[in-house]
Every structure is written in structure tokens, then in C-alpha cells.
Design an enzyme around this catalytic site. Structure first.
Site, mmCIF file in Angstrom:
data_model
loop_
_atom_site.group_PDB
_atom_site.id
_atom_site.type_symbol
_atom_site.label_atom_id
_atom_site.label_comp_id
_atom_site.label_asym_id
_atom_site.label_seq_id
_atom_site.Cartn_x
_atom_site.Cartn_y
_atom_site.Cartn_z
ATOM 1 N N ALA A 80 1.629 -11.343 19.840
ATOM 2 C CA ALA A 80 2.466 -11.722 20.985
ATOM 3 C C ALA A 80 1.692 -12.686 21.892
ATOM 4 O O ALA A 80 2.234 -13.693 22.360
ATOM 5 C CB ALA A 80 2.879 -10.481 21.751
ATOM 6 N N LYS B 177 -11.622 3.285 -8.696
ATOM 7 C CA LYS B 177 -10.787 2.777 -7.591
ATOM 8 C C LYS B 177 -11.572 1.647 -6.921
ATOM 9 O O LYS B 177 -12.551 1.879 -6.212
ATOM 10 C CB LYS B 177 -10.461 3.894 -6.598
ATOM 11 C CG LYS B 177 -9.468 3.450 -5.548
ATOM 12 C CD LYS B 177 -8.937 4.646 -4.772
ATOM 13 C CE LYS B 177 -7.880 4.247 -3.766
ATOM 14 N NZ LYS B 177 -8.263 3.216 -2.842
HETATM 15 S S1 IVH Z 1 -2.830 1.837 -9.239
HETATM 16 C C1 IVH Z 1 1.491 2.796 -8.477
HETATM 17 N N1 IVH Z 1 -5.335 1.577 -9.921
HETATM 18 O O1 IVH Z 1 -5.753 1.604 -4.377
HETATM 19 C C2 IVH Z 1 0.024 2.681 -8.629
HETATM 20 N N2 IVH Z 1 -4.766 1.172 -7.647
HETATM 21 O O2 IVH Z 1 -4.487 3.662 -2.592
HETATM 22 C C3 IVH Z 1 -0.544 1.542 -7.914
HETATM 23 N N3 IVH Z 1 -6.653 0.476 -6.244
HETATM 24 O O3 IVH Z 1 -2.970 -0.210 -3.262
HETATM 25 C C4 IVH Z 1 -1.979 1.471 -7.786
HETATM 26 N N4 IVH Z 1 -8.187 0.501 -7.803
HETATM 27 O O4 IVH Z 1 -5.081 -1.527 -3.918
HETATM 28 C C5 IVH Z 1 -4.458 1.510 -8.912
HETATM 29 N N5 IVH Z 1 -7.514 1.327 -10.689
HETATM 30 C C6 IVH Z 1 -6.629 1.263 -9.695
HETATM 31 C C7 IVH Z 1 -7.012 0.881 -8.379
HETATM 32 C C8 IVH Z 1 -6.035 0.863 -7.380
HETATM 33 C C9 IVH Z 1 -7.948 0.250 -6.521
HETATM 34 C C10 IVH Z 1 -6.080 0.344 -4.886
HETATM 35 C C11 IVH Z 1 -4.801 -0.479 -4.816
HETATM 36 C C12 IVH Z 1 -3.784 0.426 -4.202
HETATM 37 C C13 IVH Z 1 -4.634 1.475 -3.538
HETATM 38 C C14 IVH Z 1 -3.882 2.792 -3.457
#
Ligand code: IVH
Length: 702
Positions: A50, A130
Site C-alpha cells: 500500500a 524435502k
Molecule cells: S511434493 C502434492 N516433494 O515442500 C504434493 N514437495 O510443504 C506436492 N518440497 O510446496 C509437493 N521437496 O515446495 C514434494 N520431494 C518433494 C519436495 C517438496 C520440497 C516442498 C514443495 C512444497 C512443500 C510442501
């Protein structure tokens, strides 16, 4: 999200432009360029959207009035750069996030729910790292990369196609293997990240550049704290050529919309297909057939996470069988067939150089650790709170100790305890100081029955500064541009000694502060002036009366209608209001009985601060006495917005679930501990639709 803006001036009469106008336009353009760079270039904005729009609006107004000052380089004229942001992209298949499991029992609970949903048939778990980066969806049509978008809110992301085209490891054109056809549509989802080596190289170069800037008398630029921020900032560059100079990488892990792909039976087959098309697939993916093995996988990676050249913050466990996924489906926020297992807070050893004390606005003295800087969860930590006297004693940490520090995600770093084996001989225990660190050297007193130690001198400059910072904060008078740094500068020059003095600040005074140019000084004066018409409840919160929070302030404002009526009320009259109790009325009467406080009220009155604005408090009072806890991001609300919606209806919105909680509102990426506590205690759990009903009627959905 910042919008782009271009205006057509048509034919306007030409007149001579006063020099002052040219000067103002050039200041406004410089400010826009500066904030655009912080927002798009560095992903660390200093002002709200804003406030940014307001600066832009001023420039547009000037340019409309004086068309001669417009040139092609003006940010109002540049589409796709300058004021421009990325175009929105609606995801045809939403990019949902994942529910989190913070420990083994939460992972097991997820496994049990999944098994139940599948009538206890055997499951295979595809376990992936992850990656701590930025989610991306890349769309290919007949093998051509046609669009790339960030996740955004899961439904609409930002078009970063030009930037993604510069990432070497991402295929721009797919080639079919012999005997196969390319999919008509293929959306590949995965994580963009900057490797640790690339980040270190980038950061070192930035630091060297900054040294040079300082030598040249220029301001240093901000340096990203960790690979994640560096990666996100690099991807969201307005100029794709800048992205091209950054070393970004990508792991593909999921499919979005697809047309004309083979029928895969499992997730691993889908990943294999992506690999065959040239996408980078993380080599650590593993399919396991029991949760015991999954737990081992998680533990192994938690212990070895630093052996990788990229950052990870957990393990994602997905059902491998795609038919089973179909059967389980999604909740409104996440798939039931996957869970993110988050690693425990990272811990590191470092030297405790000293223990110092900070003074809050009520005089509370909080000890904090001064640490040898250490990189923890991707950012450098050099200070950590030690909470209070007892915590220091309990932990027995002493200056000179090697201590364990930890930090979970974005959470404040904390000192876990000393490493006794490394304690030097004869290290003395730390003693809480008896005098305040301020020039007045006032006494620090341990209040009976409280764990807190306080500086009891209300004139203490530290308390005074904190009171002003609190008054200007979002939850109170919301004075944009009056942050900690400015308050300290004003206080150093003695321009403000209390919150009442803010309203007699002048341009002249502000221009004497370091780093204050005419534009920022004027903006601050406008913001201070604007705060005069804040709702009464916000003004009450801003006074900083002990125990008086936003919910009680709202009830008082509603019932009494003006500050004068509250000042005139007896404690008995004040305590007649639901949810106010007995302590608050006592504190309110004490506060107004103090002459120095009444002098502040006098300054407010003289400056024209509104004492009776209850206009914004006309929400139905249907949540009085009810505690509604919010976890995760509720669609359509910011975190503060969801809480404010509750408190403006007379309710409370505490940070944790207890037996007294009326309902738990669950948004995207909720905290699993709040969820499981609510389940354990049988507290109603509602999602956004239920929350909207609750706000409207005060009742839970049937
Ligand atoms: S799968 C429907 N796989 O974690 C499933 N996500 O907290 C979609 N991420 O927004 C995600 N590593 O940015 C998936 N091996 C992985 C991942 C991963 C990192 C992140 C991604 C997602 C977030 C979810």
C-alpha cells in the site's frame, strides 16, 4: 503483489515545470527504483504494498499534471520492468502444500489414517528428500517449454518463464525416445534451489562487491542469509539476464496437468519417465514397504543432511501406488496420500561470549546470549534469548562456555545448554546485574511472585524507546516507517521523550536524522498524521497498559465509546464488561492516575488525535468469551487478519490449544502439534468455510 502500471497521458497542455517538481519526481522515481529492487531483486521489501502504491500514485499524479517530466525511463512507463511484477498464472491443477509430521508419532498417525482409508491393504512408501527451495511448475506443450510458474498461493502463481529458461538443467525442448510420442501437455513440478557451493560463491562475491561499494561511499546491498533466499531472489529477478548469472538447479518430483502420457501405475514409474526426458531426479528417492523403514530413512537423512550440497528440511513420504492415491484423495489443503516429515531443530555448538540484558517497554529485563556467530538452519546467529533469571540458572550457562544453540525453521534461536566437557576450569557463574544498562543506572528488581526482573525507573530510555516502538507497531497505531531504527534516532536527539511527542515532530527535525531525505521525512509525517484517526481500540492498545490486549480493548471501546469515558470510569464500571476481568480495570485506573500519562493524553488532545473512533469496531460481538486458535494460513486472511477477525468480534486468539479452546481453525500448512492437541482434547476443528460461518454467526458449523 505489486501491480504494473502504465498510463496514457493523451494530449495535455505544455507549461513550464518548476524545478521543485522535477526534483520531487526524481526523488519519487529513486524511491520506486529502490523499493522495486528490494522487492523484486532482493526479496526483502521494507515497505508495504500500500505504501509503495502511494509513492507510485504521487508520481503518476505529478506526471499527469506535468507531462513534460515524463520520459521513457520513468517507472510509470516501463511495462515488464520497473514497477512491473510477474503476470499471474492460474494453475490448472492446484499446487497444494503438504501436511507436516513433526515426530515419529505424527508420521505413524498419518500412516494409520492412510491404512484405514485403504481398508488396510499393503502400502509402498516413496520417500524423497524435502528440498529447501522454491516450488515451480513447468509446462510443456508438444515437447516445448511454454510456461513456468511459481506456486504462489497454490491456485495462482507468478509467470517466471523467461527466468526459468536461463536455468541450464531444465530442458527447454523435450525429445521423444524412439518408438514413443511426446505428451501433448506435460506439467513438471519440482523445486528450484541454489546449491550450497553456488550460494557460498555468490555470497562471497556480494560481500566483496559491498566492500568496494563502501569504499566508494555507496550503501552496501543486502546479502541473502541462506541458499533458499538466494535461490528465491534469483528466480524472481525482473531481468532474466540477472537470473542467468546465478547458478540455479532443479529437482523434479511431481506431475501437474498431463495429456498423452503413458499410464503409470506408480510414482516411481512417473519419476523414471521424467528422468528419461532429461529432468533431474534426486538420486536419493527410495521405495520402502514399512513405516519402520521410513522412520530409519528419515533418521538417516536427519543425521546426514549436511553431507549434501543442497539444503533439505525434511523427508516427503508419498504413497507409491497411484491408484491408492486416487482412493485417498485430498483434504481442502493437502493430499491425504503424502506427508512432510520435518527434521528436528538444527543444533550447533558455539562460544558464549557474554550474557547481556535487554530492557522491554514494561521494564522487564531479559538476559540474552552474545554468541560467536554460527550458521544455523541457513542463517547466521549471534544472539539468542535466555528468557529470564531462572532460565540462566537452570541452564547454568556461563560466559566462556561452549553452548548448544538451536533453531527450528524461522523460529527464534535458543541456547539449549552448556557442553560441560568443554567448560574451562574456574569459570564463574553469571550473576544477574543489579543496575540497568541505561545511563540512569536505575535498579533492577526481582518482583515478588514473578520470575521477571524489572527496571523500575519509568524514565529509563530503553523502556521509553520500546514504548514508542510498541505504539507505532501494526497491532497498535500502525505508523508506517516508524521502526526501531528511527525511534532510536529520534530518541538519541531527544526529539521524542514519550509517545505524545510524536505528534509534534516537524520536517525540520526529521531532516536532521541520518539517512532521512525529504521524501522519507514527509512520508513519515504523513503516516504519523494518518494515525490520529485510528480506532479507539488501537489507541488503547498503543498506550501499553499492562494486561490490556486487543480483545479487551475492543470491548472497552465498544462499551464506552470514547477515551474520555474510559478515563472517567471507575474500576467497577470497567469490570462490568464481559471478558475484561478484574486485573485490567485496576491497571487502567492506575495508568490514568499517573500525571506523566495524563500529560501524554494532553499532547494527543492538542494534536487532534481522535478519542472516539469506534467506526471500525462494528463487527458483531458474537465471540465474546470464546478462544479460537488459528493454525496455518487460512485462505483469504493474513495471519494477523484471521486473529483480528476473532478479536474484533470480542473473542480471543491465543497461540496454543488448551481445554478452554472453543475451536481450532486450520489453514494451509498447519502446525501438527496444535492439530493433534485439539484432536486429543476433542476441540472442534474447522476449516475456512466453518471459520467464515463462525465469524458471521458466532456458532460452529453443524
Ligand atoms: S511434493 C502434492 N516433494 O515442500 C504434493 N514437495 O510443504 C506436492 N518440497 O510446496 C509437493 N521437496 O515446495 C514434494 N520431494 C518433494 C519436495 C517438496 C520440497 C516442498 C514443495 C512444497 C512443500 C510442501
Amino acid at each position: 503483489m505489486r501491480r504494473r502500471l502504465a498510463h496514457d497521458f493523451g494530449k495535455v497542455s505544455v507549461m513550464s515545470v518548476p524545478e521543485k517538481i522535477r526534483q520531487t519526481a526524481s526523488e519519487l522515481r529513486a524511491a520506486i527504483a529502490h523499493h522495486n529492487d528490494l522487492y523484486h531483486g532482493k526479496d526483502s521489501p521494507e515497505i508495504s504494498d500500500a505504501a509503495f502504491d502511494e509513492i507510485l500514485r504521487k508520481l503518476v499524479e505529478l506526471e499527469i499534471k506535468y507531462p513534460e517530466i515524463v520520459d521513457d525511463a520513468s517507472p510509470t512507463q516501463i511495462i515488464g520492468a520497473g514497477t512491473a511484477t510477474f503476470d499471474p498464472v492460474t494453475h490448472r491443477v492446484p499446487m497444494t502444500s503438504l501436511d507436516n509430521a513433526m515426530d515419529v508419532s505424527e508420521l505413524q498417525a498419518w500412516g494409520e489414517r492412510a491404512a484405514k482409508g485403504l481398508n488396510n491393504v499393503a502400502m509402498q512408501f516413496a520417500c524423497e528428500l524435502k528440498i529447501d527451495g522454491l516450488a515451480l511448475s513447468i509446462r510443456y506443450e508438444n515437447g516445448e517449454l511454454v510456461q513456468a510458474a511459481t506456486r504462489g498461493d497454490g491456485k495462482v502463481g507468478e509467470d517466471v518463464t523467461a527466468n526459468v529458461r536461463t536455468i541450464g538443467v531444465i530442458p527447454k525442448k523435450l525429445s521423444a525416445k524412439s518408438g514413443t510420442k511426446l505428451p501433448t501437455v506435460l506439467e513438471v513440478r519440482g523445486e528450484v534451489y541454489m546449491s550450497i557451493a553456488a550460494f557460498e560463491k555468490f555470497r562471497d562475491a556480494k560481500l566483496r562487491e559491498n566492500e568496494k561499494r563502501v569504499q566508494d561511499g555507496k550503501k552496501p546491498e543486502s546479502v541473502p542469509a541462506n541458499p533458499r533466499n538466494a535461490g528465491a531472489g534469483s528466480l524472481r529477478q525482473k531481468n532474466a539476464q540477472v537470473t542467468a548469472t546465478r547458478e540455479l538447479s532443479f529437482w523434479a518430483y511431481q506431475l501437474g496437468e498431463v495429456v498423452g502420457v503413458p499410464n503409470f501405475a506408480t510414482h516411481l514409474q512417473a519419476l523414471e519417465f521424467l528422468r528419461s526426458l532429461g529432468f533431474p531426479i534426486n538420486p536419493e528417492v527410495k521405495t520402502l514397504s514399512s513405516l519402520t523403514e521410513v522412520v530409519e530413512f528419515c533418521q538417516q537423512w536427519e543425521a546426514n543432511r549436511h553431507g549434501l550440497n543442497y539444503e533439505i528440511d525434511g523427508v516427503v513420504v508419498k504413497l507409491d501406488d497411484l491408484a491408492q492415491r486416487e482412493q485417498l484423495g485430498f483434504t481442502s489443503r493437502a493430499p491425504r496420500w503424502a506427508i512432510a516429515v520435518k527434521f528436528a531443530p538444527e543444533e550447533r555448538n558455539t562460544l558464549l561470549k557474554d550474557i547481556s540484558v535487554s530492557i522491554g517497554r514494561t521494564g522487564r529485563a531479559t538476559p540474552f546470549a552474545v554468541l560467536e556467530p554460527v550458521v544455523l538452519s541457513g542463517s547466521t546467529v549471534s544472539m539468542a534469548t535466555l528468557h529470564n533469571r531462572e532460565q540462566v540458572q537452570l541452564k547454568d550457562v556461563r560466559p566462556g562456555d561452549t553452548v548448544v544453540v538451536r533453531k527450528a525453521g524461522d523460529v527464534i534461536p535458543e541456547v539449549v545448554g552448556p557442553v560441560l566437557a568443554l567448560r574451562p576450569k574456574n569459570l564463574k557463574a553469571w550473576k544477574f546485574p543489579t543496575t540497568c544498562v541505561c545511563d540512569l543506572k536505575s535498579k533492577l528488581v526481582q518482583v515478588e511472585g514473578e520470575s521477571d526482573t524489572r527496571c523500575v525507573e519509568p524514565e529509563c530510555p530503553f523502556q521509553r524507546d520500546q514504548r514508542i516502538i510498541h505504539f507505532a507497531s501494526r497491532g497498535a497505531m500502525d505508523i508506517e516507517g516508524l521502526g526501531e531504527k528511527t525511534v532510536f534516532a529520534l530518541s538519541d536527539k531527544n526529539f521524542v521523550t514519550d509517545i505524545g511527542d510524536l505528534y509534534s515532530l516537524t520536517l525540520e527535525k526529521l531532516l536532521q536524522l541520518d539517512g532521512f531525505a525529504e521524501l522519507s521525512a514527509k512520508n513519515l509525517l504523513t503516516a504519523i498524521n494518518g494515525s490520529k484517526s485510528r480506532p479507539l481500540a488501537k489507541l488503547l492498545v498503543g498506550l501499553g497498559i499492562k494486561n490490556l490486549g486487543p480483545a479487551a480493548a475492543e470491548s472497552l471501546a465498544r462499551r464506552f465509546g470514547s477515551l474520555d469515558a474510559i478515563i472517567a470510569a471507575t474500576p467497577e464500571q470497567l469490570s462490568e464488561i464481559d471478558g475484561v476481568g478484574e486485573v485490567i480495570p485496576k491497571k487502567i485506573t492506575e495508568w490514568f492516575a499517573d500525571k506523566t500519562h495524563m500529560a501524554i493524553i494532553k499532547k494527543f488532545r492538542a494534536a487532534g488525535v481522535e478519542f472516539g473512533n469506534v467506526a471500525l469496531s462494528n463487527a458483531p460481538q458474537n465471540l465474546v468469551g470464546k478462544a479460537v486458535v488459528v493454525t496455518g494460513t487460512v485462505e483469504g486472511f493474513s495471519r494477523e487478519g484471521a486473529q483480528e477477525a476473532i478479536t474484533s468480534r470480542g473473542g480471543k486468539s491465543p497461540g496454543s490449544v488448551s481445554a478452554k479452546t472453543y475451536a481450532l481453525v486450520v489453514g494451509a500448512e498447519p502446525g501438527v502439534s496444535k492439530l493433534s492437541k485439539a484432536q486429543e482434547l476433542g476441540i472442534p476443528i474447522i476449516e475456512v468455510a466453518g471459520f467464515l460461518k463462525l465469524l458471521e454467526t458466532g456458532e460452529l458449523p453443524g
